[in-house]
Each structure stands twice: as structure tokens, then as C-alpha cells.
Design a protein around this motif. Structure first.
Motif, short mmCIF file in Angstrom:
data_model
loop_
_atom_site.label_atom_id
_atom_site.label_comp_id
_atom_site.label_asym_id
_atom_site.label_seq_id
_atom_site.Cartn_x
_atom_site.Cartn_y
_atom_site.Cartn_z
N LEU A 55 0.99 -1.18 -0.04
CA LEU A 55 0.04 0.23 -0.01
C LEU A 55 1.05 1.29 -0.04
CD1 LEU A 55 -1.82 -2.42 1.07
CD2 LEU A 55 -3.17 -0.51 2.29
N LEU A 56 0.81 1.94 -1.08
CA LEU A 56 1.36 3.40 -1.02
C LEU A 56 0.52 4.45 -0.44
CD1 LEU A 56 2.89 3.27 -4.68
CD2 LEU A 56 3.81 2.51 -2.55
N SER A 57 -0.72 4.48 -0.90
CA SER A 57 -1.72 5.26 -0.18
C SER A 57 -3.08 4.45 -0.08
CB SER A 57 -2.01 6.57 -0.83
OG SER A 57 -2.27 6.26 -2.10
N GLY A 58 -4.06 4.95 0.87
CA GLY A 58 -5.33 4.38 1.05
C GLY A 58 -5.17 3.27 2.22
N SER A 59 -6.35 2.46 2.21
CA SER A 59 -6.14 1.32 3.32
C SER A 59 -7.05 0.27 2.77
CB SER A 59 -6.80 1.87 4.64
OG SER A 59 -8.08 2.21 4.21
N MET A 60 -6.98 -0.94 3.51
CA MET A 60 -7.78 -2.01 3.14
C MET A 60 -8.07 -2.97 4.40
SD MET A 60 -5.16 -4.94 1.08
CE MET A 60 -6.48 -5.68 0.69
N GLU A 61 -8.85 -3.70 4.42
CA GLU A 61 -9.25 -4.48 5.42
C GLU A 61 -9.07 -6.00 5.12
OE1 GLU A 61 -13.05 -4.15 7.05
OE2 GLU A 61 -14.28 -4.22 5.12
N ILE A 62 -8.69 -7.08 5.86
CA ILE A 62 -8.47 -8.45 5.62
C ILE A 62 -9.77 -9.02 6.45
CG2 ILE A 62 -7.41 -10.51 5.41
CD1 ILE A 62 -6.22 -8.25 3.65
N VAL A 63 -10.59 -9.91 6.07
CA VAL A 63 -11.55 -10.33 6.55
C VAL A 63 -11.85 -12.01 6.08
CG1 VAL A 63 -13.10 -8.46 6.91
CG2 VAL A 63 -13.44 -9.91 5.07
N GLN A 64 -12.35 -12.72 7.24
CA GLN A 64 -12.53 -14.08 7.07
C GLN A 64 -14.20 -14.47 6.87
OE1 GLN A 64 -10.57 -17.29 6.71
NE2 GLN A 64 -12.50 -17.72 5.87
N PRO A 65 -14.69 -14.45 5.73
CA PRO A 65 -16.03 -14.91 5.55
C PRO A 65 -16.27 -16.37 6.13
CG PRO A 65 -15.11 -14.77 3.40
CD PRO A 65 -14.12 -14.59 4.23
N ASP A 66 -17.46 -16.45 6.65
CA ASP A 66 -17.94 -17.92 6.82
C ASP A 66 -19.61 -17.96 6.56
OD1 ASP A 66 -19.22 -16.94 9.02
OD2 ASP A 66 -17.94 -17.54 10.49
N PRO A 67 -20.13 -19.01 6.76
CA PRO A 67 -21.60 -18.98 6.59
C PRO A 67 -22.42 -17.97 7.21
CG PRO A 67 -20.83 -21.03 6.42
CD PRO A 67 -19.43 -20.43 6.91
N VAL A 198 -17.88 -34.18 9.48
CA VAL A 198 -18.53 -33.40 8.18
C VAL A 198 -17.41 -32.03 8.27
CG1 VAL A 198 -20.44 -31.81 7.68
CG2 VAL A 198 -21.12 -34.40 8.94
N VAL A 199 -17.30 -31.91 7.10
CA VAL A 199 -16.26 -30.89 6.59
C VAL A 199 -17.29 -29.77 5.87
CG1 VAL A 199 -14.13 -30.12 5.32
CG2 VAL A 199 -14.27 -32.37 6.89
N VAL A 200 -17.08 -28.66 5.90
CA VAL A 200 -17.47 -27.40 5.34
C VAL A 200 -16.31 -26.90 4.57
CG1 VAL A 200 -18.94 -25.39 4.95
CG2 VAL A 200 -19.60 -27.14 6.58
N CYS A 201 -16.04 -26.98 3.46
CA CYS A 201 -14.91 -26.61 2.59
C CYS A 201 -15.20 -25.54 1.68
CB CYS A 201 -14.33 -27.59 1.78
SG CYS A 201 -13.00 -27.39 0.97
N ASN A 202 -14.36 -24.50 1.83
CA ASN A 202 -14.58 -23.15 0.84
C ASN A 202 -15.89 -22.43 1.15
OD1 ASN A 202 -11.86 -23.20 -0.03
ND2 ASN A 202 -12.48 -24.88 -1.30
N GLY A 203 -16.72 -22.65 2.34
CA GLY A 203 -17.81 -22.04 2.44
C GLY A 203 -18.85 -22.57 1.68
N GLN A 204 -18.61 -23.69 0.83
CA GLN A 204 -19.57 -24.08 -0.09
C GLN A 204 -19.82 -25.51 -0.08
OE1 GLN A 204 -17.74 -22.75 -3.80
NE2 GLN A 204 -17.96 -20.70 -3.32
N THR A 205 -18.74 -26.45 0.00
CA THR A 205 -18.81 -27.87 -0.43
C THR A 205 -18.99 -28.52 0.94
OG1 THR A 205 -17.17 -27.71 -2.42
CG2 THR A 205 -17.63 -29.94 -1.39
N VAL A 206 -19.64 -29.28 1.07
CA VAL A 206 -20.01 -30.21 2.39
C VAL A 206 -19.52 -31.50 1.97
CG1 VAL A 206 -21.72 -31.07 4.05
CG2 VAL A 206 -21.95 -28.71 3.11
N LEU A 207 -18.50 -32.10 2.71
CA LEU A 207 -17.91 -33.45 2.64
C LEU A 207 -18.28 -34.21 3.99
CD1 LEU A 207 -14.40 -32.43 1.54
CD2 LEU A 207 -16.35 -32.79 -0.02
#
Length: 558
Positions: A55-67, A198-207
Motif C-alpha cells: 500500500l502506497l496510499s489508502g487502506s484495506m481490510e482483511i476479513v474471513q468470511p464464513d456462513p 463433516v467438513v464445510v470446505c471453502n464455505g460451499q462444499t460439504v464433505l
């Protein structure tokens, strides 16, 4: 700037450093200037080939999305940069990056970043330290693109958690034994007991109860690997020898691919603490050593394929081909075999019933939690068994160490013998073997026999750690490479000895085999899989490093 709460004040400074103008200017030649707008999303979980941003100027946020929404991870301001270990390994992105204030960013491709890391020592140290600390923080908070719902009493749950933990992959764990809401949810969807975890992968696939390869494929752990590419060297097995070979091969400019069936580190990777390895006076865990080595190899450009097994070597012509369990055949001009050895299992008819349900083949933090305050049994007389006994004694009420031989002096390091002898929580049983296991869904009783007195005793013990003996992982090589009578790979001068029964191939070249070279020119063996190998981490690392010098000679002949 806010950052992950797992990082302390010093670690926040190192995990989220602000670059100087001079440092930023060294990044400019290989990057491009990008104007970003408010609300613009620069990367999403699951994305591949994600660029590196300063980043040279400005700002950003890092978030972790889930269901259920988004979890804030951190924010970046001018002079800071994005990324974590996935930037180096080439795996899929784990988080979402969103611009919160318009500005100008420097954008550098993943390949450009890896080139910069390899050529600029100062920036390499800054970036690698930050990436490692950020990944550790993600792991400690479970900020990954994976939700694992399981039970501590389920062997398959333990199997998946061990795989994710030893591969340093962050995930959120939901314990169905305590989280009744989640259990009710699974019941509503008629998830059967045998379908847990049970695994929820990438917030989409249920294994439902996925295999390790299925989970790895869903997470995209091998997404950056091109199976059609012919490489300079393929290293099969990521124990200490294979990891050392990968580091030296990649650092010397060889196109390097490392294949690991389970998790990096091999038998050493399951050791709670290695105290006699050079340079670590206070000891280092096998998992920590393996994790650092993988990061180091990837820093130099090595690729790593996990969760797939080599099942056959195509040895009739060069480039050689390594056939995997998924049907792919990977080609290389030179092969380094470092598949190690696996612990021998006692001949008990119901042993498999309790694997992961009271029987374990590694003693890590996860297993130690399961048996806190209880009596446990460790079987074995080598260093791995000794390290496990000492480690488990910190949390277990008592540790029974069962050894088939009459003593330890020939099989275990002196420092470990002293630790065991002076630990009141460890009781040694010499000339003793397991003869029976009892239990219903889980292990409940262990019986052993004293071969001196002939007495058999049964004990109410629910946790058994097996670390006895070793057999080489060489079945996939039969018909291609000369093995000794125990199945270990013969190399160098040993190929001319009388202990090479029925060598499948005569040596095809006019020169003699090199020191670590097998009966197949251009194929080398290092570490525990090699006949005559000294079973020590340091010797394995040394063989891995030496092998790459020999690899260069073999490549020159090709």
C-alpha cells in the motif's frame, strides 16, 4: 492498523511491519502501479495466483468470511503489505481483501514475489517472518476456509485434525460432544454416525467423512502443481532427508517437486521434542522443524504435493515417471527416494479396531490432550518412543514404557535414557510385549506379558502409543531397484555386496554407482529407507544435502 489478537506487541511489529521508502523502491522494478477504489475486492478465499500488494496510499481490510458473516482479521495502511504463507506455497487464498480507502497500491505477481524473496536477503527476511507469524495467528484463531465438525471419540476426526495440524492449515473445529446445537443440525439433515466428521470446505462444499486426498483436493492444496511438467528432480517423501534435499535442490536452481503421502516430517515429524539436533540446545518439535523446512524449500521455489501416494516407479526409460494413487504420472530426469520407514504393528487381531480410538502412532499435543491425567502405554525402545514417554509424562498420570529387549543402551540416546530413568512418572518394562487389547467402541484394557517370568497382566488403560521397529516403504519400487533382504534400498558400494539378493537390474553404466545412487542410474535413496542408514535426524538431513550434489552429476549425464 489493527492486527490479529494472537500476536503480542513484538510479534505485531514483525507480523505487520511498515516498509521504508528505500525498501518499497526495491520492489517497484518488477511491480505495477494500481489505482484501487473504495469497496473494491482484491482477492477472495479460494482464489489462486493472488497478487502481492504494497500500500502506497489508502487502506484495506482483511476479513474471513464464513456462513454466518465475516470475521475481521486485520487492516493495512500505507507502507504495509498483504499476504501470508499461501503467497509462497502457491496454495489457494484463505481470506478476503477489501479496499476501505481509495489509493495507490503496488501489485506484484506471486512468481515475482518468489523471485524477489530469492534475490533480496533483507526483504526476504521481512516478508517470510511476517508470513509465518500471520499463518500461526490464523491457525490459533481457526481463521481458515474450513469448518470441521467431529468428535474426540471418532478416529476419522482425529485423522483429519492431525493432517490439518501437521500441514499447518488453519480451520475451525466444532466439537459435537459439547456443541449440541451443531449436533442437532446434523441430526436434522440425517447425517449418520459413520458420516462424521463433516467438513464445510471453502464455505460451499460439504464433505461427509472425507478421505485425506479428497479433503486436500477440496482445499486446493495441490492446485499450483502442473502434472504435465518434466522436472529436474522429484523427491518422494518429506521426512528430514527429503526436506533437506528439497531445500538444497531448489536453492541451487533445480526445478523441484516434493511428494508427501501424509504430512511433512516423517517419523521425526511426530516427535514431541528432538533435543540432540545440532543448533537447537533447548530442543525443537518434529512438527516445528518440518514446518520451517517446508517454508524454506518453498521460499526457493520448490513445489510440494501432499496427500497423494507414489504407487509405482516407471523405470524403463528416462525421464522416469512416478505414478500416483490418483492416476497421474509425474516425470523427472532424476528421482530422490526418501519415503522412510513405518512403525511395525504388533500382530493383534483387533488392532485396527482401536486405531485412532486409543491406539496412536505419534505423540503430539493433540494426543497428549486426550490422555491427560490417565495411565498410558508406549511401546518401543528407540528415540521416538523415548521422546514420546518423556513428553506424555508431563500430562499423563503414569507412563508404562514397554521394551522387547533387555536394555536401552544400544537403541536410545543417553540423554533420553537419563530423562526416563529419573522420571518417577515413567515405569520401564523390559522383555515385555503387548498380547491383547480389549474394548468396545474404544480401547479399554491392555494386556502384556513379561517374557522373563511368563506372567501376563491386564490393565485398565485407554491410550496406547506404538513406536516399535520399522519397515521400509519400498513396495512400490520392487522390480525396479535392488533391495536388501529386509526391503531397504541398496546404494553405492552395497550394490556389489552379497546381501543384494536377486538384483532386478544390472548396473547399466560404465562408471560405478555414486554414493547414494541405487541400482537404477539417476535414482537416489536417502534417510531411513536406505540400507545401512543411521537412524538420526542429523544424518538424514546430511544425506539429503549430499544427494543434491550427486543429482547435479546425474543431470549432467542425461
Amino acid at each position: 492498523m489493527s492486527s490479529l489478537p494472537a500476536l503480542g506487541a513484538l510479534d505485531r511489529t514483525q507480523g505487520f511491519p511498515v516498509l521504508t521508502s528505500a525498501q518499497i523502491n526495491r520492489v517497484r522494478p518488477g511491480s505495477k502501479l494500481r489505482e484501487v477504489k473504495l469497496g473494491e475486492i482484491l482477492f477472495e478465499p479460494g482464489d489462486t495466483a493472488v497478487p502481492f500488494f504494497i500500500l502506497l496510499s489508502g487502506s484495506m481490510e482483511i476479513v474471513q468470511p464464513d456462513p454466518w458473516g465475516e470475521h475481521p482479521v486485520t487492516t493495512h495502511g500505507p507502507g504495509e503489505f498483504t499476504g501470508e504463507i499461501a503467497m509462497i506455497s502457491g496454495q489457494r487464498c484463505l481470506v478476503r481483501g477489501r479496499v476501505t480507502e481509495a489509493g495507490e497500491f503496488l501489485e506484484l505477481s506471486g512468481e515475482g514475489l518468489r523471485s524477489l524473496v530469492a534475490s533480496d536477503a533483507e526483504l526476504s527476511e521481512i516478508f517470510m517472518r511476517a508470513f509465518i507469524l500471520r499463518r500461526l495467528a490464523l491457525i490459533s484463531h481457526g481463521y481458515g476456509n474450513l469448518i470441521l465438525m467431529g468428535s474426540r471419540h471418532c478416529a476419522n476426526t482425529l485423522r483429519l485434525r492431525e493432517f490439518l495440524g501437521r500441514n499447518g492449515y488453519p480451520y475451525t473445529y466444532v466439537d459435537l460432544d459439547t456443541d449440541k446445537t451443531s449436533q442437532e443440525l446434523l441430526d436434522r439433515f440425517e447425517v449418520k454416525t459413520e458420516e462424521v466428521p463433516v467438513v464445510v470446505c471453502n464455505g460451499q462444499t460439504v464433505l461427509r467423512n472425507p478421505s485425506i486426498p479428497r479433503l486436500a483436493d477440496c482445499l486446493g492444496l495441490n492446485v499450483s502443481i502442473d502434472p504435465s511438467q518434466v522436472r529436474d528432480v522429484i523427491i518422494v517423501g518429506a521426512g528430514p532427508a527429503g526436506l533437506a534435499a528439497a531445500v538444497y535442490a531448489a536453492s541451487e536452481g533445480l526445478n523441484t517437486l516434493l511428494i508427501e503421502t501424509e504430512s511433512p516430517g516423517g517419523q521425526a515429524g511426530s516427535s514431541s521434542k528432538i533435543e540432540n539436533y545440532l543448533g537447537f540446545p533447548t530442543g525443537v518439535s518434529g512438527q516445528e522443524l518440518a514446518s520451517r523446512s517446508i517454508t524454506q524449500a518453498q521460499k526457493f521455489g520448490a513445489k510440494m504435493m501432499v496427500a497423494h501416494k507414489a504407487v509405482h516407479l516407471h523405470c524403463d526409460h528416462r525421464p522416469y515417471g512416478v505414478a500416483l494413487d490418483n492416476g497421474n504420472i509425474l516425470s523427472a530426469r532424476v528421482i530422490v527416494i526418501s519415503t522412510g520407514a513405518q512403525y511395525n504393528k504388533p500382530p493383534l487381531y483387533n488392532l485396527s479396531n482401536f486405531e485412532g480410538r486409543g491406539i496412536y502412532y505419534g505423540a503430539t499435543y493433540m494426543e497428549s490432550q486426550l490422555c491427560a491425567g490417565e495411565e498410558v502405554v508406549v511401546v518401543g525402545g528407540g528415540n521416538s518412543a523415548g521422546q514420546a514417554a518423556v513428553y506424555l509424562a508431563q500430562s499423563a498420570r503414569k507412563v508404562h514404557l514397554l521394551i522387547r529387549s533387555a536394555g536401552l543402551s544400544e537403541t536410545m540416546s543417553r540423554y533420553l535414557i537419563q530423562r526416563i530413568t529419573h522420571n518417577p512418572s515413567i515405569e520401564m518394562h523390559f522383555k515385555t510385549e503387548i498380547v491383547a487389547l480389549q474394548g468396545n467402541a474404544e480401547l479399554e484394557q491392555v494386556s502384556w506379558i513379561d517374557r522373563v517370568t511368563g506372567e501376563t497382566s491386564t490393565h485398565e488403560i485407554r491410550h496406547l502409543f506404538i513406536m516399535a521397529g520399522a519397515s521400509p516403504r519400498t513396495d512400490w519400487l520392487r522390480g525396479c531397484i535392488a533391495l536388501d533382504d529386509k526391503g531397504f534400498i541398496l546404494t553405492g558400494r552395497d550394490l556389489n555386496s552379497s546381501s543384494a539378493p536377486g538384483r532386478p537390474l544390472a548396473w547399466a553404466l560404465t562408471r560405478a554407482p555414486q554414493m547414494l545412487e541405487t541400482s537404477l542410474p539417476g535414482v537416489f535413496a536417502v534417510g531411513d529407507v536406505r540400507s545401512g542408514n543411521i537412524k538420526r535426524v542429523a544424518s538424514a538431513v546430511g544425506e539429503g544435502a549430499i544427494a543434491i550434489q550427486l543429482v547435479h552429476r546425474a543431470l549432467a549425464e542425461f
